[in-house]
Structures are given as structure tokens and as C-alpha cells.
Scaffold this motif. Sequence first.
Motif, mmCIF file in Angstrom:
data_model
loop_
_atom_site.group_PDB
_atom_site.id
_atom_site.type_symbol
_atom_site.label_atom_id
_atom_site.label_comp_id
_atom_site.label_asym_id
_atom_site.label_seq_id
_atom_site.Cartn_x
_atom_site.Cartn_y
_atom_site.Cartn_z
ATOM 1 N N CYS A 29 0.834 -1.210 0.000
ATOM 2 C CA CYS A 29 0.000 0.000 0.000
ATOM 3 C C CYS A 29 0.866 1.257 0.000
ATOM 4 O O CYS A 29 0.614 2.200 -0.771
ATOM 5 C CB CYS A 29 -0.918 0.000 1.222
ATOM 6 N N TRP A 30 1.893 1.266 0.837
ATOM 7 C CA TRP A 30 2.758 2.451 0.887
ATOM 8 C C TRP A 30 3.574 2.608 -0.398
ATOM 9 O O TRP A 30 3.819 3.726 -0.855
ATOM 10 C CB TRP A 30 3.680 2.376 2.098
ATOM 11 N N MET A 31 3.997 1.499 -0.987
ATOM 12 C CA MET A 31 4.745 1.563 -2.233
ATOM 13 C C MET A 31 3.893 2.180 -3.341
ATOM 14 O O MET A 31 4.350 3.067 -4.087
ATOM 15 C CB MET A 31 5.206 0.168 -2.658
ATOM 16 N N ILE A 32 2.639 1.719 -3.449
ATOM 17 C CA ILE A 32 1.738 2.254 -4.470
ATOM 18 C C ILE A 32 1.458 3.730 -4.216
ATOM 19 O O ILE A 32 1.510 4.561 -5.132
ATOM 20 C CB ILE A 32 0.422 1.449 -4.501
ATOM 21 N N GLU A 33 1.176 4.078 -2.970
ATOM 22 C CA GLU A 33 0.873 5.466 -2.632
ATOM 23 C C GLU A 33 2.041 6.387 -2.977
ATOM 24 O O GLU A 33 1.848 7.496 -3.504
ATOM 25 C CB GLU A 33 0.553 5.554 -1.137
#
Length: 203
Positions: A29-33
Motif C-alpha cells: 500500500c505504501w509503495m503504491i501510494e
Amino acid sequence: MTQIAVFSSHIQHSRLTDGAFLEDLLAGCWMIEDGDQAGHDWCDREGYPGYTSYASLDDLPNRAPAFADLVNHLDKFAREFAEARYWELGKAKLQCDSLWINILGEGGHHSGHIHPNSVISGTCYVAMPDGAGRIKFEDPRLPMMMAAPPLKDNAPEGAARFIYRTPMPGDVLMWESWLRHEVLASQTEEPRISVSFNYSLAD
């Protein structure tokens, strides 16, 4: 005297208990964000109180293995949901046709809505710090209750007109897509992170 309960709404609660998988999902999730500039631009333009990939990315399972693994879990839960609802699907198959990330900070919320053109909707909860916004479900008959008296304080949950849930990380909630719901405002600066989804019927 005999009374029967009819036309009930159902919310299915499932659990993902693999801590390593949830950590991978959180990292995904953090990578995509971090890399989704189009998503941030959309959130800024639309006044979304946080970050969502809803309007920018439709291929999360291709971007990180954790999202592909999540869909495998969700497929199983969706089949269980349909079976418990006695749905006769014939040759149609349930298909996860949308999957998106939601990250909300302090004050972040999502107003009441439904998910048109889907049959099952839901959310997998990845991070739910103390004070994170609860999810609220609304009795779908509410618009027809023109003159219904208020409920007693001791009315059971089955008679309530609104249901509130405070999910934990690893919880997966599913419901029929016509069930109106909203996310209440978070009371913490720590991010509330979830992955929401829709299922439709595919030939």
C-alpha cells in the motif's frame, strides 16, 4: 402471536491471520501510494481527505504480489458469501473487477454511498490504529420509514437502523453492494489503511 424476521441484510466477517502477509500488504500500500502521482492529483482535485488509488490504478495485483494473493483470499470469501446467500449463479462467476487502496489520516472520512453495478463489495483492513474511523451501515429501508417511531435504548442490534463496526487489521468485511455505508471521521493522526473491492458477475 407469531412474528417472523424477513428481508434481512447480511455482513460477512472473515479474518486474514498471516502476520507476514499483512506486513507485505501494508508495504505494498505504501509503495503504491508513494508512486501514484495521478492518484494524489485526483485526491487534491476532488478534495479527498487522504489518498486513494480508486481513480488512478486498476491493476494492483500486477504491481505487487501481495495484492494478487489478497484477491485469491477474497475470491474464496466471495464464494462463501454467495453460498450463504443461496445465490443461484448458473454459469456466471464472481469476479473481482476493482481493487483500490484507501489511506485516511486525522479527520479523514468517506460519506454515505453504495457501489452500483456490483453484487458484492467490501474492505480488507490493513492498519486500524486506535481512534481510526469506524464503518457505519444503514438500514436500506430507512428512506421508507416516513413515520416510524424512534427505537428504545435497549433495542437489539437486529432492530437497529445503523450498525457500527471497528475492524481490526486482517478483518475482511463483505456485503451486498446496494447496502449504504460510510466511514466516520478518524480521530488519530496515524493512518487508517484499507483495501476495498467490488465483485461483479462474469459470463
